[in-house]
Design a protein around this motif. Sequence first.
Motif, PDB file in Angstrom:
ATOM      1  N   ASP C  27       0.508  -1.285  -0.050  1.00  0.00           N
ATOM      2  CA  ASP C  27      -0.317  -0.043   0.171  1.00  0.00           C
ATOM      3  C   ASP C  27       0.899   1.389   0.084  1.00  0.00           C
ATOM      4  N   TRP C  28       0.105   2.786  -1.016  1.00  0.00           N
ATOM      5  CA  TRP C  28       1.064   3.490   0.087  1.00  0.00           C
ATOM      6  C   TRP C  28       1.181   3.819   0.603  1.00  0.00           C
ATOM      7  N   MET C  29       1.745   4.041   1.504  1.00  0.00           N
ATOM      8  CA  MET C  29       2.615   4.593   2.730  1.00  0.00           C
ATOM      9  C   MET C  29       3.025   6.528   2.755  1.00  0.00           C
ATOM     10  N   PRO C  30       3.308   7.101   3.562  1.00  0.00           N
ATOM     11  CA  PRO C  30       4.432   7.914   3.955  1.00  0.00           C
ATOM     12  C   PRO C  30       5.314   7.074   4.008  1.00  0.00           C
ATOM     13  N   GLU C  31       6.875   7.936   3.850  1.00  0.00           N
ATOM     14  CA  GLU C  31       7.869   8.027   4.015  1.00  0.00           C
ATOM     15  C   GLU C  31       8.161   7.342   5.454  1.00  0.00           C
ATOM     16  N   LYS C  32       7.550   8.623   6.185  1.00  0.00           N
ATOM     17  CA  LYS C  32       7.970   8.210   7.472  1.00  0.00           C
ATOM     18  C   LYS C  32       7.621   7.206   8.505  1.00  0.00           C
ATOM     19  N   TYR C  33       5.984   6.946   7.664  1.00  0.00           N
ATOM     20  CA  TYR C  33       5.943   5.549   8.214  1.00  0.00           C
ATOM     21  C   TYR C  33       6.800   4.300   8.181  1.00  0.00           C
ATOM     22  N   ARG C  34       7.166   4.083   6.783  1.00  0.00           N
ATOM     23  CA  ARG C  34       7.560   3.054   6.543  1.00  0.00           C
ATOM     24  C   ARG C  34       9.326   3.522   8.069  1.00  0.00           C
ATOM     25  N   LYS C  35       9.310   4.627   7.409  1.00  0.00           N
ATOM     26  CA  LYS C  35      10.980   4.415   8.293  1.00  0.00           C
ATOM     27  C   LYS C  35      10.395   4.364  10.255  1.00  0.00           C
ATOM     28  N   THR C  36       9.640   4.551  10.049  1.00  0.00           N
ATOM     29  CA  THR C  36       9.396   5.054  12.142  1.00  0.00           C
ATOM     30  C   THR C  36       9.223   3.224  12.078  1.00  0.00           C
ATOM     31  N   HIS C  37       8.211   2.527  11.192  1.00  0.00           N
ATOM     32  CA  HIS C  37       8.478   1.050  10.845  1.00  0.00           C
ATOM     33  C   HIS C  37       9.289   0.636  10.864  1.00  0.00           C
ATOM     34  N   ILE C  38      10.472   0.087  10.270  1.00  0.00           N
ATOM     35  CA  ILE C  38      11.313  -0.224  10.333  1.00  0.00           C
ATOM     36  C   ILE C  38      12.206  -0.137  11.057  1.00  0.00           C
ATOM     37  N   ARG C  39      12.149   1.319  12.002  1.00  0.00           N
ATOM     38  CA  ARG C  39      13.217   1.154  12.518  1.00  0.00           C
ATOM     39  C   ARG C  39      12.380   0.356  15.081  1.00  0.00           C
ATOM     40  N   GLN C  40      10.926   0.996  14.339  1.00  0.00           N
ATOM     41  CA  GLN C  40      10.483   0.076  15.098  1.00  0.00           C
ATOM     42  C   GLN C  40      11.133  -1.351  16.025  1.00  0.00           C
ATOM     43  N   MET C  41      10.644  -1.833  14.394  1.00  0.00           N
ATOM     44  CA  MET C  41      10.283  -3.326  14.124  1.00  0.00           C
ATOM     45  C   MET C  41      11.357  -4.049  14.143  1.00  0.00           C
ATOM     46  N   SER C  42      12.680  -3.911  13.707  1.00  0.00           N
ATOM     47  CA  SER C  42      14.027  -3.508  13.967  1.00  0.00           C
ATOM     48  C   SER C  42      14.593  -3.793  15.194  1.00  0.00           C
ATOM     49  N   GLN C  43      13.881  -2.743  15.683  1.00  0.00           N
ATOM     50  CA  GLN C  43      14.787  -2.286  17.226  1.00  0.00           C
ATOM     51  C   GLN C  43      14.189  -3.692  18.209  1.00  0.00           C
ATOM     52  N   HIS C  44      12.766  -4.151  17.953  1.00  0.00           N
ATOM     53  CA  HIS C  44      12.213  -4.873  18.458  1.00  0.00           C
ATOM     54  C   HIS C  44      12.857  -6.600  18.160  1.00  0.00           C
ATOM     55  N   ALA C  45      12.849  -6.368  17.282  1.00  0.00           N
ATOM     56  CA  ALA C  45      13.281  -7.713  16.642  1.00  0.00           C
ATOM     57  C   ALA C  45      15.348  -7.593  17.464  1.00  0.00           C
ATOM     58  N   HIS C  46      16.034  -6.936  17.381  1.00  0.00           N
ATOM     59  CA  HIS C  46      16.956  -7.252  17.513  1.00  0.00           C
ATOM     60  C   HIS C  46      17.075  -7.461  18.909  1.00  0.00           C
ATOM     61  N   SER C  47      16.062  -6.863  20.537  1.00  0.00           N
ATOM     62  CA  SER C  47      15.767  -6.812  21.285  1.00  0.00           C
ATOM     63  C   SER C  47      15.951  -8.160  21.782  1.00  0.00           C
ATOM     64  N   GLU C  48      15.183  -9.253  20.815  1.00  0.00           N
ATOM     65  CA  GLU C  48      14.239 -10.119  21.076  1.00  0.00           C
ATOM     66  C   GLU C  48      15.402 -11.295  20.604  1.00  0.00           C
ATOM     67  N   ILE C  49      16.562 -10.726  19.451  1.00  0.00           N
ATOM     68  CA  ILE C  49      17.924 -11.784  19.680  1.00  0.00           C
ATOM     69  C   ILE C  49      18.926 -12.001  20.480  1.00  0.00           C
ATOM     70  N   ILE C  50      19.318 -10.445  20.688  1.00  0.00           N
ATOM     71  CA  ILE C  50      20.459  -9.724  22.197  1.00  0.00           C
ATOM     72  C   ILE C  50      19.577 -10.921  23.143  1.00  0.00           C
ATOM     73  N   GLY C  51      18.418 -10.263  23.846  1.00  0.00           N
ATOM     74  CA  GLY C  51      18.366 -11.319  24.421  1.00  0.00           C
ATOM     75  C   GLY C  51      17.750 -12.556  24.640  1.00  0.00           C
ATOM     76  N   MET C  52      18.519 -13.029  24.309  1.00  0.00           N
ATOM     77  CA  MET C  52      18.576 -14.901  23.532  1.00  0.00           C
ATOM     78  C   MET C  52      20.282 -14.977  24.980  1.00  0.00           C
ATOM     79  N   LEU C  53      20.603 -14.059  24.731  1.00  0.00           N
ATOM     80  CA  LEU C  53      21.905 -13.752  24.790  1.00  0.00           C
ATOM     81  C   LEU C  53      22.022 -14.103  26.669  1.00  0.00           C
ATOM     82  N   PRO C  54      21.527 -13.146  27.404  1.00  0.00           N
ATOM     83  CA  PRO C  54      21.720 -12.784  28.960  1.00  0.00           C
ATOM     84  C   PRO C  54      20.478 -14.188  29.518  1.00  0.00           C
ATOM     85  N   GLU C  55      19.802 -14.744  28.426  1.00  0.00           N
ATOM     86  CA  GLU C  55      19.045 -16.584  29.437  1.00  0.00           C
ATOM     87  C   GLU C  55      19.982 -18.007  28.776  1.00  0.00           C
TER      88      GLU C  55
END
Lengths: 94, 251, 318
Positions: C27-55
């Motif tokens: 779908d068409w989306m504002p550039e900012k929407y796309r960027k914000t989503h990539i940032r938030q979803m990837s931060q979230h993804a990174h947290s999941e895999i970094i989170g594997m390490l302490p446990e």
Amino acid sequence: MSKNWPLWEIFVRSKNGLEHRHFGSLHASDAEMALENARDVYTRRSEGVSIWVVESSNITASNPENNGELFEPAQDKVYRHPTFYDLPDEVKHM
Amino acid sequence: MKNQNLYNYIISIADNSLILAQRLGELCGHGPTLETDIAGTNISLDLIGQTRNYYQYAAKIQGEGKTEDDLAFLRLEREYKNVLLVEQPNDHFGYVMGRQYLFDVFHLLFMTEMLNSKDETLAAIAKKGIKEVSYHKRFSGDWIKRLGDGTEESNAKMQEAIDDLWVYTDELFDITEADAAMISEGIGVDTSKFKELYYTEILALLTEANLTIPESKYFTRGGKKGIHSEHMGYILSDLQYMQRTYPNMEW
Amino acid sequence: MSNEQIKNLEEIFEARIARDEKIEPKDWMPEKYRKTHIRQMSQHAHSEIIGMLPEGNWITRAPSLRRKAALLAKVQDEAGHGLYLYSACETLGVSRDELYEQLHTGKAKYSSIFNYPTVTWADMGAIGWLVDGAAIINQVPLCNTSFGPYARAMVRVCKEESFHQRQGFEIMLKLCNGTQEQKDMAQDALNRWWWPSLMMLGPTDAESIHTEQSMKWKLKRKSNDDLRQQFIDQTVPQAELLGLTIPDPDLKWNDEKGVYDFGEIDWDEFWQVVKGHGPCNKKRMKDRVSAWDNGKWVRDAAMAHAEKKEAKKLKEAI
Ligand SMILES: [Fe+2]
Ligand SMILES: [Fe+2]
Ligand SMILES: [Fe+2]
């Protein structure tokens, strides 16, 4: 030179009688690995009895910009739906 | 113990799964891709499931009111009877898959025979385990083919792993006193029946993977008698850390 | 496209979200929407895999076979969560490798909580109970977020998370019903994880930059402070049940407001850890980078093998 593992779309049949449904995607170097990875990633909790994998680049998707011409013309074809037809309440089993 | 041989027999099978699971457990979060981490964990979980069944059964036979955890965590190194192969370290992914495959081929042949054991519990464990182990073998075998065939570097690394691990294969077929007693009672698996098959199958896959079998005919053994490699002490230090530091507690 | 046209499209877009329609990748989306989503979803993804390490650090030392299996399955789930979320990012045209690159070079952030060390077995309990607990509070509202792939990933994640918190609480419960040493271990873990868990729900609303836009796009349904209050209110009774003391002398029930009042959070510590000076930032990053670098020959080999196989198939077909 390194090339990334391509992306695959994963479709899982939850149980016989149901269709394969899109579950998500993953990376794999080839179809066999995609199947193995899909088994480990998407059916860990007995979510499936059959898996399809399709390399994402092989999927051709419709363009939402064309949604108007693709999907709107169907909207006024109400005669395709049973509720379009008026029948007296006495008619049963129809 | 009335059934010392049966107890010893079960323990030695269980220890193979336990120590291999422990090795795989070290890798979670450190593998080459997320997908392989998830797959390796699944194998480890299957093996832990098997060990729990074995130890529960062994504890029952022992009849001293011990639990699966007493057996898994509180024995001396000499009392662990796993083969040396499964305690070998995760030097690199080639070693992980090599160790896995060399064990998986044996494990599947073993389970397939154990299906016919006169001991119903062991036969039942085999029935469930065969499906798990078949998958493990497919997974590790596929990886050996990829690594053997892939690049020059991967071929060399995979060959290195096979060369180093090869010396531990013969021990898989050693028959201890307990093994012999159990075989004669129709409970244990006579591994000599499929030794040739084991090597034929492996040769076929390695050849397909552009890998060779090492020339050397000298093999290293000892694990089945409780004489382990230097790695074992470190494995047990981790494995037993909690139980040894905080004895007699429940977790 | 003229500015006017873009503005028009943006209005239609915002109206769709306001109507609770989902946005799909093409779908068409504002550039900012796309960027914000990539940032938030990837931060979230990174947290999941970094989170594997302490446990992951405790898998080989888990005190029973049952606990070992549960912990393995939990850490494995976190790998899955990372995978689902990276996949959601990829629908927006950014590859997982690019996202890894951002993580490994320190350009991308991940949840700071994983920069604290796991030093006792009780930390496995505290993480499941508090960290997964806080994560669930953050994540449940995201199941209804506006971007379809993110919402679908979160539905799957939330379904799987439910056992994580329970296994953590069960670990704590067992410790708290155990010997004095075990109780002390549990209390010590709570002491160390309590404040970082509160910080995990994000800076105070006054200092949170993206909130208004995120609310509109349903990337956020409640403010950080509201989420934090919700977390505290649900966790305090659980701590009481365990017989543990929350390490906050100012914590007390406010009858008037019907919530718990709590003490001041040390935001200096929070920003220090975010900026890379937590106890484990360097170690976590080193572990990730070395896993990735050491895996390169494996990934390359698999690709080379696949290409050879494909070429052979083609040749046979001719
Ligand atoms: Fe999480
Ligand atoms: Fe998660
Ligand atoms: Fe979790």
